[in-house]
Every structure is written in structure tokens, then in C-alpha cells.
Write a protein that holds these residues in place. Structure first.
Motif, PDB file in Angstrom:
ATOM      1  N   MET A   1       8.456 -12.916   3.761  1.00  0.00           N
ATOM      2  CA  MET A   1       8.211 -11.928   2.741  1.00  0.00           C
ATOM      3  C   MET A   1       8.661 -10.555   3.243  1.00  0.00           C
ATOM      4  O   MET A   1       8.319 -10.149   4.343  1.00  0.00           O
ATOM      5  CB  MET A   1       6.710 -11.913   2.409  1.00  0.00           C
ATOM      6  N   ALA A   2       9.412  -9.871   2.430  1.00  0.00           N
ATOM      7  CA  ALA A   2       9.891  -8.540   2.796  1.00  0.00           C
ATOM      8  C   ALA A   2       8.770  -7.514   2.634  1.00  0.00           C
ATOM      9  O   ALA A   2       7.949  -7.613   1.730  1.00  0.00           O
ATOM     10  CB  ALA A   2      11.073  -8.153   1.917  1.00  0.00           C
ATOM     11  N   ALA A   3       8.756  -6.549   3.525  1.00  0.00           N
ATOM     12  CA  ALA A   3       7.756  -5.479   3.456  1.00  0.00           C
ATOM     13  C   ALA A   3       8.000  -4.643   2.208  1.00  0.00           C
ATOM     14  O   ALA A   3       9.139  -4.335   1.862  1.00  0.00           O
ATOM     15  CB  ALA A   3       7.843  -4.617   4.700  1.00  0.00           C
ATOM     16  N   THR A   4       6.923  -4.284   1.529  1.00  0.00           N
ATOM     17  CA  THR A   4       7.028  -3.493   0.311  1.00  0.00           C
ATOM     18  C   THR A   4       6.288  -2.161   0.404  1.00  0.00           C
ATOM     19  O   THR A   4       6.407  -1.335  -0.483  1.00  0.00           O
ATOM     20  CB  THR A   4       6.478  -4.277  -0.890  1.00  0.00           C
ATOM     21  N   ILE A   5       5.513  -1.973   1.475  1.00  0.00           N
ATOM     22  CA  ILE A   5       4.728  -0.747   1.622  1.00  0.00           C
ATOM     23  C   ILE A   5       5.262   0.036   2.825  1.00  0.00           C
ATOM     24  O   ILE A   5       5.267  -0.460   3.948  1.00  0.00           O
ATOM     25  CB  ILE A   5       3.230  -1.058   1.816  1.00  0.00           C
ATOM     26  N   TYR A   6       5.721   1.244   2.562  1.00  0.00           N
ATOM     27  CA  TYR A   6       6.224   2.140   3.587  1.00  0.00           C
ATOM     28  C   TYR A   6       5.229   3.276   3.809  1.00  0.00           C
ATOM     29  O   TYR A   6       4.302   3.473   3.031  1.00  0.00           O
ATOM     30  CB  TYR A   6       7.579   2.741   3.161  1.00  0.00           C
ATOM     31  N   TRP A   7       5.482   4.056   4.849  1.00  0.00           N
ATOM     32  CA  TRP A   7       4.613   5.191   5.163  1.00  0.00           C
ATOM     33  C   TRP A   7       4.434   6.110   3.954  1.00  0.00           C
ATOM     34  O   TRP A   7       3.337   6.588   3.684  1.00  0.00           O
ATOM     35  CB  TRP A   7       5.184   5.961   6.361  1.00  0.00           C
ATOM     36  N   GLU A   8       5.482   6.331   3.196  1.00  0.00           N
ATOM     37  CA  GLU A   8       5.417   7.219   2.028  1.00  0.00           C
ATOM     38  C   GLU A   8       4.425   6.735   0.977  1.00  0.00           C
ATOM     39  O   GLU A   8       3.943   7.522   0.164  1.00  0.00           O
ATOM     40  CB  GLU A   8       6.809   7.372   1.383  1.00  0.00           C
ATOM     41  N   ASP A   9       4.104   5.444   0.984  1.00  0.00           N
ATOM     42  CA  ASP A   9       3.167   4.869   0.015  1.00  0.00           C
ATOM     43  C   ASP A   9       1.707   5.016   0.455  1.00  0.00           C
ATOM     44  O   ASP A   9       0.803   4.681  -0.316  1.00  0.00           O
ATOM     45  CB  ASP A   9       3.468   3.378  -0.178  1.00  0.00           C
ATOM     46  N   MET A  10       1.491   5.499   1.650  1.00  0.00           N
ATOM     47  CA  MET A  10       0.140   5.574   2.221  1.00  0.00           C
ATOM     48  C   MET A  10      -0.447   6.963   1.998  1.00  0.00           C
ATOM     49  O   MET A  10      -0.342   7.845   2.830  1.00  0.00           O
ATOM     50  CB  MET A  10       0.192   5.183   3.689  1.00  0.00           C
ATOM     51  N   VAL A  11      -1.077   7.109   0.869  1.00  0.00           N
ATOM     52  CA  VAL A  11      -1.581   8.394   0.405  1.00  0.00           C
ATOM     53  C   VAL A  11      -3.035   8.582   0.844  1.00  0.00           C
ATOM     54  O   VAL A  11      -3.877   7.709   0.589  1.00  0.00           O
ATOM     55  CB  VAL A  11      -1.474   8.473  -1.134  1.00  0.00           C
ATOM     56  N   PRO A  12      -3.338   9.714   1.498  1.00  0.00           N
ATOM     57  CA  PRO A  12      -4.736   9.982   1.860  1.00  0.00           C
ATOM     58  C   PRO A  12      -5.642   9.892   0.621  1.00  0.00           C
ATOM     59  O   PRO A  12      -5.272  10.340  -0.464  1.00  0.00           O
ATOM     60  CB  PRO A  12      -4.686  11.402   2.420  1.00  0.00           C
ATOM     61  N   GLY A  13      -6.790   9.265   0.811  1.00  0.00           N
ATOM     62  CA  GLY A  13      -7.730   9.040  -0.279  1.00  0.00           C
ATOM     63  C   GLY A  13      -7.643   7.640  -0.864  1.00  0.00           C
ATOM     64  O   GLY A  13      -8.537   7.203  -1.574  1.00  0.00           O
ATOM     65  N   THR A  14      -6.563   6.922  -0.551  1.00  0.00           N
ATOM     66  CA  THR A  14      -6.407   5.554  -1.049  1.00  0.00           C
ATOM     67  C   THR A  14      -7.406   4.631  -0.355  1.00  0.00           C
ATOM     68  O   THR A  14      -7.537   4.653   0.866  1.00  0.00           O
ATOM     69  CB  THR A  14      -4.968   5.042  -0.790  1.00  0.00           C
ATOM     70  N   VAL A  15      -8.102   3.831  -1.153  1.00  0.00           N
ATOM     71  CA  VAL A  15      -9.058   2.849  -0.631  1.00  0.00           C
ATOM     72  C   VAL A  15      -8.586   1.471  -1.078  1.00  0.00           C
ATOM     73  O   VAL A  15      -8.288   1.270  -2.259  1.00  0.00           O
ATOM     74  CB  VAL A  15     -10.488   3.117  -1.146  1.00  0.00           C
ATOM     75  N   ARG A  16      -8.524   0.541  -0.136  1.00  0.00           N
ATOM     76  CA  ARG A  16      -8.110  -0.830  -0.438  1.00  0.00           C
ATOM     77  C   ARG A  16      -9.213  -1.805  -0.068  1.00  0.00           C
ATOM     78  O   ARG A  16      -9.835  -1.669   0.982  1.00  0.00           O
ATOM     79  CB  ARG A  16      -6.853  -1.201   0.351  1.00  0.00           C
ATOM     80  N   ASP A  17      -9.382  -2.803  -0.889  1.00  0.00           N
ATOM     81  CA  ASP A  17     -10.241  -3.941  -0.565  1.00  0.00           C
ATOM     82  C   ASP A  17      -9.354  -4.933   0.170  1.00  0.00           C
ATOM     83  O   ASP A  17      -8.347  -5.394  -0.383  1.00  0.00           O
ATOM     84  CB  ASP A  17     -10.798  -4.544  -1.848  1.00  0.00           C
ATOM     85  N   LEU A  18      -9.700  -5.233   1.407  1.00  0.00           N
ATOM     86  CA  LEU A  18      -8.861  -6.129   2.212  1.00  0.00           C
ATOM     87  C   LEU A  18      -9.400  -7.549   2.294  1.00  0.00           C
ATOM     88  O   LEU A  18      -9.011  -8.319   3.163  1.00  0.00           O
ATOM     89  CB  LEU A  18      -8.660  -5.544   3.611  1.00  0.00           C
ATOM     90  N   GLY A  19     -10.299  -7.904   1.397  1.00  0.00           N
ATOM     91  CA  GLY A  19     -10.747  -9.284   1.331  1.00  0.00           C
ATOM     92  C   GLY A  19     -12.095  -9.516   1.961  1.00  0.00           C
ATOM     93  O   GLY A  19     -12.788  -8.584   2.373  1.00  0.00           O
ATOM     94  N   GLN A  20     -12.450 -10.778   2.011  1.00  0.00           N
ATOM     95  CA  GLN A  20     -13.754 -11.158   2.552  1.00  0.00           C
ATOM     96  C   GLN A  20     -13.652 -12.443   3.349  1.00  0.00           C
ATOM     97  O   GLN A  20     -12.700 -13.204   3.207  1.00  0.00           O
ATOM     98  CB  GLN A  20     -14.782 -11.307   1.440  1.00  0.00           C
ATOM     99  N   GLU A  21     -14.649 -12.649   4.181  1.00  0.00           N
ATOM    100  CA  GLU A  21     -14.699 -13.827   5.055  1.00  0.00           C
ATOM    101  C   GLU A  21     -16.152 -14.222   5.257  1.00  0.00           C
ATOM    102  O   GLU A  21     -16.993 -13.374   5.558  1.00  0.00           O
ATOM    103  CB  GLU A  21     -14.048 -13.493   6.396  1.00  0.00           C
ATOM    104  N   LYS A  22     -16.444 -15.513   5.090  1.00  0.00           N
ATOM    105  CA  LYS A  22     -17.792 -16.021   5.360  1.00  0.00           C
ATOM    106  C   LYS A  22     -17.860 -16.462   6.814  1.00  0.00           C
ATOM    107  O   LYS A  22     -16.974 -17.157   7.310  1.00  0.00           O
ATOM    108  CB  LYS A  22     -18.137 -17.180   4.433  1.00  0.00           C
ATOM    109  N   VAL A  23     -18.903 -16.041   7.498  1.00  0.00           N
ATOM    110  CA  VAL A  23     -19.074 -16.310   8.929  1.00  0.00           C
ATOM    111  C   VAL A  23     -19.916 -17.574   9.111  1.00  0.00           C
ATOM    112  O   VAL A  23     -20.967 -17.721   8.478  1.00  0.00           O
ATOM    113  CB  VAL A  23     -19.755 -15.109   9.621  1.00  0.00           C
ATOM    114  N   THR A  24     -19.475 -18.462   9.996  1.00  0.00           N
ATOM    115  CA  THR A  24     -20.240 -19.681  10.272  1.00  0.00           C
ATOM    116  C   THR A  24     -20.805 -19.649  11.693  1.00  0.00           C
ATOM    117  O   THR A  24     -20.264 -18.969  12.576  1.00  0.00           O
ATOM    118  CB  THR A  24     -19.368 -20.945  10.129  1.00  0.00           C
ATOM    119  N   ALA A  25     -21.870 -20.406  11.892  1.00  0.00           N
ATOM    120  CA  ALA A  25     -22.473 -20.514  13.221  1.00  0.00           C
ATOM    121  C   ALA A  25     -21.465 -21.088  14.217  1.00  0.00           C
ATOM    122  O   ALA A  25     -21.393 -20.635  15.363  1.00  0.00           O
ATOM    123  CB  ALA A  25     -23.728 -21.394  13.165  1.00  0.00           C
TER     124      ALA A  25
END
Length: 158
Positions: A1-25
Motif C-alpha cells: 500500500m502506498a503512503a497517503t499521509i505526508y507531513w503537510e497533512d499532519m495539522v496540530p489539533g487533529t485527533v485520530r482514533d487508532l483502534g482498540q485491542e482486548k487484553v487477555t491473561a
């Protein structure tokens, strides 16, 4: 997959949800055996004898989970050049088996590197929350990202 996000796209104030993970014993114990063999990470009885009251994950495991979510849901889509490091890392609450962790990523600052016109620096904070919305970990640090080729020829990087 080609990269689609460059430094110029990283705007201060941007908040991203990066997913979730369930933890097991099993994951907690496996990580602890290899990297952090303290009693409260190795068994339920060891955890019960501690201030945590039960088996809990190593903070380093929590960092590893955050890194995995970051790579899978963000960095793999960017022109990442790695990181010069973290400034702050805090484990605020223990992570227990069955917890579902959610990762949020917020961009605080973005600036071009003076030494390399083709790279920009981003300061960000990662916050990991459990299923009850309690913040269990926070870390703040930097990432280096490639700039769009046109941006490196404009002379905008002071």
C-alpha cells in the motif's frame, strides 16, 4: 500500500482514533515471561499478593499495544521516517485481563526540520483508555515524516 499521509497533512489539533485491542491473561503472562517477569504480571496469585489485587499487564506491554495500533492504523499510511524519542510516558492505571483498550492520537505541533528539507517533525500525544473511559497510559513524543515532493522545492522550510 502506498503512503497517503505526508507531513503537510499532519495539522496540530487533529485527533485520530487508532483502534482498540482486548487484553487477555495469556498475552499478559506471555509478555511478562519474556520481558517483565514481575510476580503481578506472571500470575493471578502474584497479582493478588500485590497492590494491584490481580494479574495486570506490564506497562511496557501497554506501550507495545499502542505501538501496534499506531503502526496498523496510522504509520503504515504515512511516509514515516521513525522517531527521535518520547518526552513523557505515564502508566496511570493498571490494565487487567478482559480490558478493552482504545488509543487516541493527537497532534500537538508540526514543523519542518531545518537540517532536511524533505522531512517534517510532529509532536503528538497518545492516550490509551480502558472500556470504562479511564485513561490508563499517556505518552508524548515525536515522529519524523516525509514531506510532499513539491513542498521541498518551495523554500518554505525555515
Amino acid at each position: 500500500m502506498a503512503a497517503t499521509i505526508y507531513w503537510e497533512d499532519m495539522v496540530p489539533g487533529t485527533v485520530r482514533d487508532l483502534g482498540q485491542e482486548k487484553v487477555t491473561a495469556e498475552e499478559i503472562v506471555e509478555f511478562a515471561r519474556k520481558y517483565d517477569p514481575q510476580p503481578f504480571h506472571l500470575s493471578e496469585s502474584g497479582g493478588q499478593a500485590s497492590m494491584f489485587g490481580g494479574l495486570c499487564a506490564s506497562g511496557w506491554m501497554t506501550c507495545g499495544l499502542a505501538m501496534r495500533l499506531t503502526v496498523d492504523n496510522y504509520l503504515s499510511h504515512t511516509v514515516s521516517h521513525g522517531s527521535p524519542g518520547l518526552e513523557n510516558l505515564k502508566w496511570l492505571k493498571p490494565v487487567f485481563p478482559g480490558d478493552t483498550l482504545v488509543l487516541k492520537h493527537s497532534i500537538l505541533e508540526a514543523r519542518p526540520l531545518r537540517s532536511r528539507a524533505d522531512v517534517g517533525l510532529v509532536r503528538a500525544v497518545w492516550e490509551m483508555f480502558n472500556q470504562d473511559g479511564e485513561r490508563v497510559m499517556t505518552m508524548e513524543g515525536y515522529g519524523m515524516f516525509g514531506r510532499r515532493p513539491a513542498a521541498t522545492t518551495t523554500g518554505k522550510d525555515a
